[in-house]
Motif scaffolding. Structure first.
Motif, PDB file in Angstrom:
ATOM      1  N   GLY A 192      -1.107   8.020  -3.349  1.00  0.00           N
ATOM      2  CA  GLY A 192      -1.262   6.955  -2.364  1.00  0.00           C
ATOM      3  C   GLY A 192      -2.072   5.794  -2.907  1.00  0.00           C
ATOM      4  O   GLY A 192      -1.683   4.617  -2.773  1.00  0.00           O
ATOM      5  N   VAL A 193      -3.205   6.112  -3.554  1.00  0.00           N
ATOM      6  CA  VAL A 193      -4.068   5.062  -4.083  1.00  0.00           C
ATOM      7  C   VAL A 193      -3.421   4.380  -5.284  1.00  0.00           C
ATOM      8  O   VAL A 193      -3.460   3.144  -5.412  1.00  0.00           O
ATOM      9  N   GLY A 194      -2.808   5.166  -6.169  1.00  0.00           N
ATOM     10  CA  GLY A 194      -2.200   4.580  -7.362  1.00  0.00           C
ATOM     11  C   GLY A 194      -1.043   3.657  -7.032  1.00  0.00           C
ATOM     12  O   GLY A 194      -0.994   2.508  -7.486  1.00  0.00           O
ATOM     13  N   VAL A 195      -0.111   4.148  -6.234  1.00  0.00           N
ATOM     14  CA  VAL A 195       1.033   3.322  -5.857  1.00  0.00           C
ATOM     15  C   VAL A 195       0.575   2.158  -4.975  1.00  0.00           C
ATOM     16  O   VAL A 195       1.080   1.036  -5.086  1.00  0.00           O
ATOM     17  N   GLY A 196      -0.408   2.437  -4.108  1.00  0.00           N
ATOM     18  CA  GLY A 196      -0.931   1.371  -3.256  1.00  0.00           C
ATOM     19  C   GLY A 196      -1.525   0.239  -4.053  1.00  0.00           C
ATOM     20  O   GLY A 196      -1.292  -0.946  -3.757  1.00  0.00           O
TER      21      GLY A 196
ATOM     22  N   LEU B 221       5.045   6.626   4.429  1.00  0.00           N
ATOM     23  CA  LEU B 221       4.499   5.681   5.394  1.00  0.00           C
ATOM     24  C   LEU B 221       3.032   5.352   5.114  1.00  0.00           C
ATOM     25  O   LEU B 221       2.622   4.186   5.203  1.00  0.00           O
ATOM     26  N   LEU B 222       2.222   6.359   4.782  1.00  0.00           N
ATOM     27  CA  LEU B 222       0.819   6.079   4.488  1.00  0.00           C
ATOM     28  C   LEU B 222       0.680   5.225   3.233  1.00  0.00           C
ATOM     29  O   LEU B 222      -0.175   4.333   3.172  1.00  0.00           O
ATOM     30  N   THR B 223       1.510   5.500   2.230  1.00  0.00           N
ATOM     31  CA  THR B 223       1.456   4.688   1.006  1.00  0.00           C
ATOM     32  C   THR B 223       1.872   3.257   1.295  1.00  0.00           C
ATOM     33  O   THR B 223       1.239   2.299   0.822  1.00  0.00           O
ATOM     34  N   LEU B 224       2.919   3.072   2.098  1.00  0.00           N
ATOM     35  CA  LEU B 224       3.359   1.727   2.466  1.00  0.00           C
ATOM     36  C   LEU B 224       2.268   0.994   3.244  1.00  0.00           C
ATOM     37  O   LEU B 224       2.012  -0.196   3.004  1.00  0.00           O
ATOM     38  N   ALA B 225       1.610   1.695   4.159  1.00  0.00           N
ATOM     39  CA  ALA B 225       0.526   1.080   4.926  1.00  0.00           C
ATOM     40  C   ALA B 225      -0.624   0.673   4.011  1.00  0.00           C
ATOM     41  O   ALA B 225      -1.219  -0.405   4.179  1.00  0.00           O
TER      42      ALA B 225
END
Length: 430
Positions: free
Chosen positions: A377-381, A251-255
């Protein structure tokens, strides 16, 4: 005494401050190199006759590299050390900027922007680790925040130079300037950024080498090291989806993807959008500088707000503000004063949203998974966010118009706000 305690319990000396100041400068260089394509975009489009759809993909290329760099160098910094990763990132950034200076077509320019992005993405992960480990306990939060703010400050200061280069009529000089400064930074980093004593002692069991760095910082030597149970373990990213963390990770990565898609749409396209409204290229560069300067000032204010009303609540507020700001910018028309105000609001809310996600990711994972959690999170984001400028370019090319495009892209930070509300509702008082 361990290296952590030697660094953490002692006052900051001049040599540590010099190393940290250089790290802030390097992160500022990151900011300029990332924004250089935005400053150059109007000239590129004019010289090569690029439409919005093709230009949107060019603007997205370094984001693909940044995503890969964040993941790869985040892991490499734990395995091989912070210093070699920082130096390698500088080499990649210099090579990409030099290549872009002499690119002859879209394909070549796109390839060089990916190379530049690899260095930019890896730099932040490596710098964050080394700065945190250089600092003492008292100053660590301030030092890390200052380093992060160095990114938009570097964009602003470099943008003032880029503005003059754009005015001279040659967009290639924007990249050439970035290459020259990056090359100049290499010997400085080699001389003034030693390896982290914490990493040397924990990952390689090199207490003697760690003490040599401590002596260089004029700190007391360490006589012991911390256990290596968690630090430096190769580990798998799958750990982020175990121990009840899968929901938080996804969820955090999607956000973050939602917010950064809109972030990179507006920041990558902003100079070109201003030119399309009938203003000169210098005015487009000025708008980006205004947005970045406002964003740099907003970072510490967001920290104070989060301390008063909790981090999730402050994050929701700034993400809602970002969704409103991007739509306001798209609807104020060609009036330069109104555009300037709208650009400042864009910088304030979008930069605060970016800072919010770094804090949310850092707080969401236990210490032994924190590096991987932030890197993932940052990379995928950023990988997902690479679609932002391209998607916007496709909509503009299809005559959606700027207001409609901004309305669609503004759903990204709005989605992020809803996800944070759902994710942190049970712990809203934390």
């Amino acid at each position: 005494m361990t290296p952590e305690r030697s660094l953490g319990d002692t006052p900051m000396g001049a040599r540590r401050w010099v190393a940290i100041a250089l790290a802030v400068f390097l992160n500022g260089l990151d900011g300029y190199d990332a924004a250089s394509i935005s400053f150059a975009a109007p000239g590129i489009a004019a010289d090569w006759g690029l439409g919005p759809a093709v230009l949107g993909w060019v603007l997205s290329m370094e984001l693909i590299g940044m995503a890969a760099g964040s993941l790869a160098f985040g892991m490499a910094a734990d395995k091989y050390g912070r210093r070699p990763c920082i130096l390698a990132c500088l080499v990649l950034m210099a090579g990409g900027m030099f290549g872009a200076t002499y690119a002859e077509n879209v394909e070549q320019l796109s390839a060089y922007r990916i190379v530049t992005g690899l260095g930019i993405g890896g730099m932040l992960a490596s710098l964050t680790a080394v700065v945190a480990e250089y600092s003492n306990d008292r100053w660590r939060p301030v030092v890390i925040s200052t380093m992060i703010v160095g990114y938009p400050i570097g964009t602003v200061l470099g943008g003032l130079v880029a503005r003059q280069l754009v005015a001279a009529g040659d967009w290639r000089d924007v990249f050439l300037f970035g290459f020259a400064v990056t090359v100049a930074a290499l010997p400085l980093a080699f001389a003034l950024l030693p390896e982290s004593p914490v990493w040397l002692a924990r990952s390689r069991n090199h207490l003697t080498q760690a003490n040599a760095v401590l002596q260089r910082f004029r700190l007391p030597p360490a006589s012991a090291r911390e256990p290596t149970n968690d630090f430096g373990r190769s580990g798998s990213l799958l750990e982020l989806f175990r121990h009840g963390l899968a929901r938080t990770t996804v969820l955090l990565t999607l956000a973050y993807v939602g917010h950064m898609s809109c972030y990179y749409f507006i920041f990558k396209w902003l100079p070109k959008l201003v030119v399309d409204l009938g203003h000169p290229a210098q005015a487009g560069a000025d708008m980006l500088i205004v947005a970045m300067l406002a964003g740099a000032a907003a970072g510490p204010v967001f920290g104070l707000l989060a301390g008063r009303i909790t981090l999730p609540r402050a994050s929701i507020l700034v993400l809602l503000g970002a969704a409103l700001a991007v739509n306001l910018f798209a609807r104020v028309g060609a009036d330069l004063m109104l555009l300037t105000i709208a650009a400042a609001l864009v910088g304030i809310f979008f930069n605060s949203g970016g800072v919010a996600f770094y804090a949310l990711l850092a707080n969401a994972f236990p210490a032994e998974l924190r590096g991987r959690g932030i890197g993932f999170g940052v990379g995928v984001g950023r990988a997902g966010a690479a679609l932002g400028p391209a998607m916007a370019g496709a909509m503009l090319a299809a005559d959606f118009g700027l207001p409609s495009t901004a309305l669609v892209m503004g759903m990204g930070p709005l989605l992020g706000a809803v996800i944070i509300l759902v994710l942190f509702r049970p712990t809203r008082d934390r």
